[in-house]
Design a protein around this motif. Sequence first.
Motif, PDB file in Angstrom:
ATOM      1  N   GLU A  70       0.806  -1.211   0.000  1.00 14.03           N
ATOM      2  CA  GLU A  70       0.000   0.000   0.000  1.00 14.03           C
ATOM      3  C   GLU A  70       0.837   1.258   0.000  1.00 14.03           C
ATOM      4  O   GLU A  70       0.536   2.228  -0.681  1.00 14.03           O
ATOM      5  N   ALA A  71       1.900   1.266   0.792  1.00 13.88           N
ATOM      6  CA  ALA A  71       2.646   2.519   0.955  1.00 13.88           C
ATOM      7  C   ALA A  71       3.377   2.895  -0.319  1.00 13.88           C
ATOM      8  O   ALA A  71       3.683   4.054  -0.544  1.00 13.88           O
ATOM      9  N   GLY A  72       3.695   1.947  -1.155  1.00 13.91           N
ATOM     10  CA  GLY A  72       4.337   2.260  -2.428  1.00 13.91           C
ATOM     11  C   GLY A  72       5.678   2.917  -2.239  1.00 13.91           C
ATOM     12  O   GLY A  72       5.960   3.971  -2.799  1.00 13.91           O
ATOM     13  N   GLU A  73       6.545   2.309  -1.408  1.00 13.52           N
ATOM     14  CA  GLU A  73       7.831   2.963  -1.138  1.00 13.52           C
ATOM     15  C   GLU A  73       8.763   2.859  -2.333  1.00 13.52           C
ATOM     16  O   GLU A  73       8.645   1.959  -3.134  1.00 13.52           O
ATOM     17  N   ALA A  74       9.682   3.790  -2.400  1.00 12.60           N
ATOM     18  CA  ALA A  74      10.735   3.701  -3.424  1.00 12.60           C
ATOM     19  C   ALA A  74      11.581   2.484  -3.135  1.00 12.60           C
ATOM     20  O   ALA A  74      11.704   2.084  -1.995  1.00 12.60           O
ATOM     21  N   GLY A  75      12.180   1.900  -4.147  1.00 16.07           N
ATOM     22  CA  GLY A  75      12.886   0.633  -3.967  1.00 16.07           C
ATOM     23  C   GLY A  75      14.209   0.797  -3.272  1.00 16.07           C
ATOM     24  O   GLY A  75      14.614   1.886  -2.904  1.00 16.07           O
ATOM     25  N   GLY A  76      14.869  -0.269  -3.047  1.00 21.50           N
ATOM     26  CA  GLY A  76      16.264  -0.312  -2.600  1.00 21.50           C
ATOM     27  C   GLY A  76      16.561   0.507  -1.375  1.00 21.50           C
ATOM     28  O   GLY A  76      15.973   0.344  -0.322  1.00 21.50           O
ATOM     29  N   GLY A  77      17.436   1.474  -1.494  1.00 23.40           N
ATOM     30  CA  GLY A  77      17.927   2.210  -0.334  1.00 23.40           C
ATOM     31  C   GLY A  77      16.887   3.108   0.287  1.00 23.40           C
ATOM     32  O   GLY A  77      17.095   3.612   1.368  1.00 23.40           O
ATOM     33  N   GLY A  78      15.784   3.293  -0.343  1.00 25.32           N
ATOM     34  CA  GLY A  78      14.775   4.165   0.234  1.00 25.32           C
ATOM     35  C   GLY A  78      14.056   3.552   1.410  1.00 25.32           C
ATOM     36  O   GLY A  78      13.306   4.208   2.088  1.00 25.32           O
ATOM     37  N   GLU A  79      14.313   2.287   1.667  1.00 31.24           N
ATOM     38  CA  GLU A  79      13.551   1.580   2.708  1.00 31.24           C
ATOM     39  C   GLU A  79      13.709   2.270   4.043  1.00 31.24           C
ATOM     40  O   GLU A  79      12.764   2.540   4.747  1.00 31.24           O
ATOM     41  N   ALA A  80      14.931   2.596   4.423  1.00 30.19           N
ATOM     42  CA  ALA A  80      15.149   3.119   5.762  1.00 30.19           C
ATOM     43  C   ALA A  80      14.453   4.461   5.931  1.00 30.19           C
ATOM     44  O   ALA A  80      13.996   4.794   7.000  1.00 30.19           O
TER      45      ALA A  80
ATOM     46  N   GLN B  46      25.008  -5.633  -1.410  1.00 29.35           N
ATOM     47  CA  GLN B  46      24.397  -5.484  -0.095  1.00 29.35           C
ATOM     48  C   GLN B  46      23.030  -4.822  -0.198  1.00 29.35           C
ATOM     49  O   GLN B  46      22.105  -5.196   0.524  1.00 29.35           O
ATOM     50  N   LEU B  47      22.908  -3.856  -1.100  1.00 27.06           N
ATOM     51  CA  LEU B  47      21.617  -3.208  -1.288  1.00 27.06           C
ATOM     52  C   LEU B  47      20.575  -4.209  -1.744  1.00 27.06           C
ATOM     53  O   LEU B  47      19.438  -4.207  -1.272  1.00 27.06           O
ATOM     54  N   ASN B  48      20.981  -5.080  -2.689  1.00 22.34           N
ATOM     55  CA  ASN B  48      20.055  -6.111  -3.155  1.00 22.34           C
ATOM     56  C   ASN B  48      19.572  -6.978  -2.018  1.00 22.34           C
ATOM     57  O   ASN B  48      18.377  -7.216  -1.854  1.00 22.34           O
ATOM     58  N   ARG B  49      20.543  -7.437  -1.224  1.00 24.43           N
ATOM     59  CA  ARG B  49      20.188  -8.322  -0.132  1.00 24.43           C
ATOM     60  C   ARG B  49      19.308  -7.602   0.872  1.00 24.43           C
ATOM     61  O   ARG B  49      18.323  -8.136   1.379  1.00 24.43           O
ATOM     62  N   TYR B  50      19.620  -6.338   1.169  1.00 16.72           N
ATOM     63  CA  TYR B  50      18.822  -5.587   2.127  1.00 16.72           C
ATOM     64  C   TYR B  50      17.407  -5.380   1.609  1.00 16.72           C
ATOM     65  O   TYR B  50      16.433  -5.481   2.351  1.00 16.72           O
ATOM     66  N   GLU B  51      17.309  -5.113   0.308  1.00 20.77           N
ATOM     67  CA  GLU B  51      15.977  -4.935  -0.268  1.00 20.77           C
ATOM     68  C   GLU B  51      15.166  -6.220  -0.146  1.00 20.77           C
ATOM     69  O   GLU B  51      13.991  -6.195   0.213  1.00 20.77           O
ATOM     70  N   MET B  52      15.799  -7.357  -0.441  1.00 21.20           N
ATOM     71  CA  MET B  52      15.108  -8.628  -0.292  1.00 21.20           C
ATOM     72  C   MET B  52      14.708  -8.852   1.155  1.00 21.20           C
ATOM     73  O   MET B  52      13.610  -9.330   1.446  1.00 21.20           O
ATOM     74  N   TYR B  53      15.582  -8.516   2.067  1.00 19.84           N
ATOM     75  CA  TYR B  53      15.299  -8.693   3.486  1.00 19.84           C
ATOM     76  C   TYR B  53      14.075  -7.900   3.906  1.00 19.84           C
ATOM     77  O   TYR B  53      13.211  -8.396   4.621  1.00 19.84           O
TER      78      TYR B  53
END
Lengths: 198, 124
Positions: free
Chosen positions: A48-58, A104-111
């Motif tokens: 729902e929130a539609g966040e930007a991918g990858g590093g935008g998570e935090a 690492q970004l890939n892995r963090y995004e998957m996490y």
Amino acid sequence: MADPGEAGREELGVAHRDPPPAASSPSGDGAAAEEEEPAAAEGASEGEAGEAGGGGEAKAEPPDGEVRPGRGGRPYRTKEKKQKVDEDEIQKMQILVSSFSEEQLNRYEMYRRSAFPKAAIKRLIQSITGTSVSQNVVIAMSGISKVFVGEVVEEALDVCEKWGELPPLQPKHMREAVRRLKSRGQIPNSKYKKIIFH
Amino acid sequence: MADEEEDVPFEEDAEEAGGGLDGGQGKRKRLFSKELRCMMYGFGDDQNPYTESVDILEDLVIEFITEMTHKAMSIGRQGRVQVEDIVFLIRKDPRKFARVKDLLTMNEELKRARKAFDEANYGS
């Protein structure tokens, strides 16, 4: 040691040394903090929130620290102190994530983004209870299942490292991890009656 | 050997659900293969985890959910699964407890935000 496997786990463990959760941290890797750190609920809010991918998570975490609940096991804090600590945490996470390599970004995004499909979980629970369950139950169950998967995988990676082998994880690592978790009582099992005094 | 201890419970699981096939749940379709692969990679495994490991994890997750559901049905309001029951069962495990609290709080926030957004649209 295999670079991706170790780098992924080490990096996620580094930032969490500072505010150590009081009650948890079974393994020295700070593996416990990994689960508590990302406050944004992937399962509930990802779609729902539609966040930007990858590093935008935090950065997607709420800037207002007041609404964050206290972590299980942390000592009591006043609201202002809690707010400041949360802001510090958010800042540290941002600095950390901004310094990630591509892998690492890939892995963090998957996490962050991986989650169990709500429909399948709902179907599974309803097939066991026979009645319908509320949405919150599905959210809670998906969340703790993901934490459970994390515990097993991390234990299996410890086993793999201890035996001097490399990822990908093999069934023997998984089984040994389950055996260890069972002896610690972290895997629920109501099939066998426990005999306390022989 | 430690291995034999683990083989017995897994085979019992297969008998309960699949009808006596060895090596995990034979007949049931794999529910979470794709998601579990992503999850394992996120938690530190290789980018392409072994299918056998993914299968073992799926069986573990289904067993975990089944156990939790049965326990939740037996406490609080009998025969139903409610969030309070899950939170009660999880209270001793700090990680899972904190995670559930976070998720439920986030969900409430999002619902409130969406409602406020909809009301704002309706007003203008």
